[in-house]
Motif scaffolding. Structure first.
Motif, short mmCIF file in Angstrom:
data_model
loop_
_atom_site.label_atom_id
_atom_site.label_comp_id
_atom_site.label_asym_id
_atom_site.label_seq_id
_atom_site.Cartn_x
_atom_site.Cartn_y
_atom_site.Cartn_z
N ALA A 10 44.06 -26.41 37.16
CA ALA A 10 43.19 -27.57 36.93
C ALA A 10 43.98 -28.86 37.09
O ALA A 10 43.47 -29.84 37.66
CB ALA A 10 42.58 -27.50 35.52
N VAL A 11 45.21 -28.88 36.61
CA VAL A 11 46.06 -30.07 36.75
C VAL A 11 46.34 -30.34 38.23
O VAL A 11 46.28 -31.48 38.69
CB VAL A 11 47.37 -29.91 35.94
N LEU A 12 46.64 -29.30 38.98
CA LEU A 12 46.91 -29.47 40.41
C LEU A 12 45.68 -29.98 41.16
O LEU A 12 45.78 -30.89 41.99
CB LEU A 12 47.40 -28.15 41.02
N LEU A 17 42.69 -34.31 43.70
CA LEU A 17 41.48 -35.13 43.68
C LEU A 17 41.82 -36.62 43.60
O LEU A 17 41.28 -37.43 44.35
CB LEU A 17 40.59 -34.72 42.50
N SER A 18 42.74 -36.97 42.72
CA SER A 18 43.17 -38.36 42.58
C SER A 18 43.76 -38.88 43.89
O SER A 18 43.49 -40.00 44.31
CB SER A 18 44.18 -38.50 41.45
N MET A 120 41.82 -46.69 39.50
CA MET A 120 42.44 -45.92 38.43
C MET A 120 41.39 -45.41 37.43
O MET A 120 41.50 -44.28 36.95
CB MET A 120 43.51 -46.74 37.72
N VAL A 121 40.40 -46.21 37.13
CA VAL A 121 39.35 -45.78 36.20
C VAL A 121 38.57 -44.60 36.79
O VAL A 121 38.38 -43.58 36.12
CB VAL A 121 38.40 -46.95 35.85
N VAL A 122 38.16 -44.72 38.04
CA VAL A 122 37.42 -43.64 38.69
C VAL A 122 38.29 -42.40 38.79
O VAL A 122 37.85 -41.28 38.48
CB VAL A 122 36.92 -44.09 40.09
N SER A 123 39.52 -42.57 39.21
CA SER A 123 40.43 -41.45 39.39
C SER A 123 40.68 -40.69 38.08
O SER A 123 40.56 -39.47 38.02
CB SER A 123 41.75 -41.95 39.98
N LEU A 124 41.02 -41.42 37.03
CA LEU A 124 41.30 -40.76 35.76
C LEU A 124 40.05 -40.15 35.14
O LEU A 124 40.12 -39.09 34.51
CB LEU A 124 41.97 -41.74 34.79
N MET A 127 39.61 -36.95 37.06
CA MET A 127 40.66 -36.00 36.67
C MET A 127 40.34 -35.39 35.32
O MET A 127 40.47 -34.18 35.12
CB MET A 127 42.03 -36.68 36.64
N GLY A 128 39.92 -36.23 34.37
CA GLY A 128 39.56 -35.73 33.05
C GLY A 128 38.38 -34.78 33.11
O GLY A 128 38.36 -33.76 32.39
#
Length: 135
Positions: A10-12, A17-18, A120-124, A127-128
């Motif tokens: 999931a982290v990868l 995705l980011s 950064m907002v969209v990416s994080l 990711m979350g």
């Protein structure tokens, strides 16, 4: 927060995705031209950089961000919605505000700060969502 229980796939996926979102965000399709204008960069200047180094480090930093967010969400009760909320809060409350503080002192335009902070907002947030969903 036991790293041995962290969902590494999931982290990868969150890191990839980011990285992909960044590629689209800063492309001519979305905000690339505006970002170049705000940084006084030309296509020729962008071609001069060491692309392998730039993209390699960009992916590495995305991986660090995903790992860090994954550690905060490393709880069996974490859901996709909580992951997205936590990602949004980290992106907006920490990263975006940091970009705005630095941007103020660097005398950057609001447009510059919005382009970078919103990425950064969209990416994080996404990711979350991935990390929270993939439990």
């Amino acid at each position: 927060m036991d790293p041995s229980t962290l969902n590494i796939p999931a982290v990868l996926v969150a890191a990839v995705l980011s990285f992909v979102i960044g590629g689209m965000w800063y492309s001519p399709l979305l905000f690339g031209k505006a970002w170049m204008q705000e940084n006084n960069l030309t296509e020729a200047e962008l071609q001069q950089g060491n692309s392998a180094r730039i993209f390699g480090f960009a992916f590495l930093w995305s991986l660090v961000m995903a790992f860090n967010l994954g550690m905060f969400l490393n709880d069996p009760g974490t859901t996709a919605s909580w992951g997205a909320i936590a990602g949004f809060l980290a992106g907006f409350g920490w990263v975006a505000m940091g970009i705005f503080i630095i941007g103020l002192f660097e005398r950057r335009s609001t447009r510059y700060m919005l382009i970078n902070a919103a990425y950064m907002v969209v990416s994080l947030t996404l990711m979350g969502l991935v990390i929270g969903w993939w439990r």
